[in-house]
Design a protein around this motif. Sequence first.
Motif, PDB file in Angstrom:
ATOM      1  N   LEU A   1       0.720  -1.210   0.080  1.00  0.00           N
ATOM      2  CA  LEU A   1       0.204   0.005   0.001  1.00  0.00           C
ATOM      3  C   LEU A   1       1.003   1.275  -0.083  1.00  0.00           C
ATOM      4  N   HIS A   2       0.607   2.504  -0.611  1.00  0.00           N
ATOM      5  CA  HIS A   2       1.379   3.364  -0.400  1.00  0.00           C
ATOM      6  C   HIS A   2       1.131   4.109   0.882  1.00  0.00           C
ATOM      7  N   ALA A   3       1.976   4.903   1.219  1.00  0.00           N
ATOM      8  CA  ALA A   3       1.914   5.723   2.669  1.00  0.00           C
ATOM      9  C   ALA A   3       0.796   6.131   3.042  1.00  0.00           C
ATOM     10  N   GLU A   4       0.269   6.978   1.872  1.00  0.00           N
ATOM     11  CA  GLU A   4      -0.841   7.866   2.204  1.00  0.00           C
ATOM     12  C   GLU A   4      -2.089   6.922   2.475  1.00  0.00           C
ATOM     13  N   SER A   5      -2.273   5.673   1.713  1.00  0.00           N
ATOM     14  CA  SER A   5      -3.379   4.905   1.997  1.00  0.00           C
ATOM     15  C   SER A   5      -3.086   4.066   3.366  1.00  0.00           C
ATOM     16  N   ASN A   6      -2.055   3.936   3.829  1.00  0.00           N
ATOM     17  CA  ASN A   6      -1.853   3.245   5.032  1.00  0.00           C
ATOM     18  C   ASN A   6      -2.118   4.319   6.205  1.00  0.00           C
ATOM     19  N   ALA A   7      -1.752   5.467   5.889  1.00  0.00           N
ATOM     20  CA  ALA A   7      -2.054   6.527   6.977  1.00  0.00           C
ATOM     21  C   ALA A   7      -3.625   6.729   7.123  1.00  0.00           C
TER      22      ALA A   7
ATOM     23  N   LEU B   1      -2.225  16.408   4.995  1.00  0.00           N
ATOM     24  CA  LEU B   1      -1.678  15.369   4.675  1.00  0.00           C
ATOM     25  C   LEU B   1      -0.150  15.784   4.702  1.00  0.00           C
ATOM     26  N   TYR B   2       0.781  15.300   5.529  1.00  0.00           N
ATOM     27  CA  TYR B   2       2.364  15.617   5.039  1.00  0.00           C
ATOM     28  C   TYR B   2       3.055  14.412   4.569  1.00  0.00           C
ATOM     29  N   CYS B   3       3.449  14.586   3.207  1.00  0.00           N
ATOM     30  CA  CYS B   3       3.926  13.126   2.573  1.00  0.00           C
ATOM     31  C   CYS B   3       5.393  13.581   1.888  1.00  0.00           C
ATOM     32  N   GLY B   4       5.892  12.524   1.467  1.00  0.00           N
ATOM     33  CA  GLY B   4       7.178  12.586   0.785  1.00  0.00           C
ATOM     34  C   GLY B   4       7.112  12.946  -0.692  1.00  0.00           C
ATOM     35  N   LEU B   5       5.882  12.608  -1.252  1.00  0.00           N
ATOM     36  CA  LEU B   5       5.591  12.856  -2.711  1.00  0.00           C
ATOM     37  C   LEU B   5       4.108  13.171  -2.873  1.00  0.00           C
ATOM     38  N   THR B   6       3.924  13.917  -3.693  1.00  0.00           N
ATOM     39  CA  THR B   6       2.557  14.400  -3.912  1.00  0.00           C
ATOM     40  C   THR B   6       1.589  13.083  -4.101  1.00  0.00           C
ATOM     41  N   PRO B   7       0.501  12.838  -3.913  1.00  0.00           N
ATOM     42  CA  PRO B   7      -0.088  11.737  -3.949  1.00  0.00           C
ATOM     43  C   PRO B   7      -0.620  11.344  -5.438  1.00  0.00           C
ATOM     44  N   CYS B   8      -0.572   9.949  -5.640  1.00  0.00           N
ATOM     45  CA  CYS B   8      -1.006   9.412  -6.985  1.00  0.00           C
ATOM     46  C   CYS B   8      -2.225   9.688  -6.983  1.00  0.00           C
ATOM     47  N   PHE B   9      -2.853   9.417  -8.201  1.00  0.00           N
ATOM     48  CA  PHE B   9      -4.382   9.521  -8.427  1.00  0.00           C
ATOM     49  C   PHE B   9      -5.114   8.521  -7.593  1.00  0.00           C
ATOM     50  N   PRO B  10      -4.958   7.350  -7.501  1.00  0.00           N
ATOM     51  CA  PRO B  10      -5.750   6.502  -6.764  1.00  0.00           C
ATOM     52  C   PRO B  10      -5.727   7.037  -5.185  1.00  0.00           C
ATOM     53  N   CYS B  11      -4.583   7.339  -4.514  1.00  0.00           N
ATOM     54  CA  CYS B  11      -4.270   7.862  -3.331  1.00  0.00           C
ATOM     55  C   CYS B  11      -5.322   9.027  -3.244  1.00  0.00           C
TER      56      CYS B  11
ATOM     57  N   LEU C   1      -7.968  10.252  -0.327  1.00  0.00           N
ATOM     58  CA  LEU C   1      -7.816  11.368   0.357  1.00  0.00           C
ATOM     59  C   LEU C   1      -9.222  12.431   0.403  1.00  0.00           C
ATOM     60  N   GLN C   2      -9.454  12.311  -0.862  1.00  0.00           N
ATOM     61  CA  GLN C   2     -10.879  13.348  -0.951  1.00  0.00           C
ATOM     62  C   GLN C   2     -11.791  12.701  -0.090  1.00  0.00           C
ATOM     63  N   ALA C   3     -11.879  11.348  -0.073  1.00  0.00           N
ATOM     64  CA  ALA C   3     -13.001  10.724   0.471  1.00  0.00           C
ATOM     65  C   ALA C   3     -13.071  10.775   1.899  1.00  0.00           C
ATOM     66  N   VAL C   4     -11.638  10.857   2.475  1.00  0.00           N
ATOM     67  CA  VAL C   4     -11.736  11.028   3.873  1.00  0.00           C
ATOM     68  C   VAL C   4     -11.749  12.668   4.445  1.00  0.00           C
ATOM     69  N   GLY C   5     -11.914  13.519   3.498  1.00  0.00           N
ATOM     70  CA  GLY C   5     -11.735  14.899   3.888  1.00  0.00           C
ATOM     71  C   GLY C   5     -10.620  15.730   3.996  1.00  0.00           C
ATOM     72  N   VAL C   6      -9.319  14.980   3.177  1.00  0.00           N
ATOM     73  CA  VAL C   6      -8.272  15.981   3.444  1.00  0.00           C
ATOM     74  C   VAL C   6      -8.291  17.157   2.620  1.00  0.00           C
ATOM     75  N   ARG C   7      -8.011  18.215   3.104  1.00  0.00           N
ATOM     76  CA  ARG C   7      -8.150  19.431   2.484  1.00  0.00           C
ATOM     77  C   ARG C   7      -6.886  19.999   2.231  1.00  0.00           C
ATOM     78  N   GLN C   8      -5.701  19.614   2.832  1.00  0.00           N
ATOM     79  CA  GLN C   8      -4.375  20.280   2.476  1.00  0.00           C
ATOM     80  C   GLN C   8      -3.439  19.180   2.364  1.00  0.00           C
ATOM     81  N   VAL C   9      -2.466  19.346   1.522  1.00  0.00           N
ATOM     82  CA  VAL C   9      -1.596  18.290   1.344  1.00  0.00           C
ATOM     83  C   VAL C   9      -0.142  19.464   1.285  1.00  0.00           C
ATOM     84  N   VAL C  10       0.894  18.744   1.925  1.00  0.00           N
ATOM     85  CA  VAL C  10       2.311  19.494   1.959  1.00  0.00           C
ATOM     86  C   VAL C  10       3.018  18.282   1.574  1.00  0.00           C
ATOM     87  N   ALA C  11       3.872  18.348   0.328  1.00  0.00           N
ATOM     88  CA  ALA C  11       4.645  17.431  -0.091  1.00  0.00           C
ATOM     89  C   ALA C  11       6.090  17.662  -0.254  1.00  0.00           C
TER      90      ALA C  11
END
Length: 155
Positions: A75-81, A95-105, A109-119
């Motif tokens: 699983l990608h890190a975002e999915s595991n989180a 979400l703070y992450c190493g890379l900008t999220p891929c399309f499936p992630c 992330l949208q489904a659970v309400g993440v409003r900001q990503v810092v990669a």
Amino acid sequence: MERPDIDQYWMSMLALVASRGTCPRRQVGAILVDCHGRLVSTGYNGTAAGMAHCVDAPCPGSPALGGQRDDCEALHAESNAVAQALGSGRAPYTLYCGLTPCFPCAKLLQAVGVRQVVAAAAYAHDDRGPALLVKGGAHVWVWNGRAKTPWKSGG
């Protein structure tokens, strides 16, 4: 003593979270925080709970076996989180992450309400993930080591 701002604080922890990754393709970390800047969950690249780790028993997608990325069982890190966050009962906001999220992630992330990503960096293979997040109203940033700048397609 210089106190780090909230982005510096969380971004500095990504390498430690990523170091737990068990996928030989890439070690990526992800940290979800709530709207108050408090930790909700962490995640890293690796198989689902209860499965053998690729570093112990290589999966069909393992580079050691000549496997392809599409056959990787991690699983990608975002999915595991996100999976870890579901048990917390608190809604993730950033979400703070190493890379900008891929399309499936990004969809997850949208489904659970993440409003900001810092990669820490842009995912070079595909920019559909951050584009989808922006389309949905989230703010996507790329961290330059000291500050964040807005994500731009193709850059």
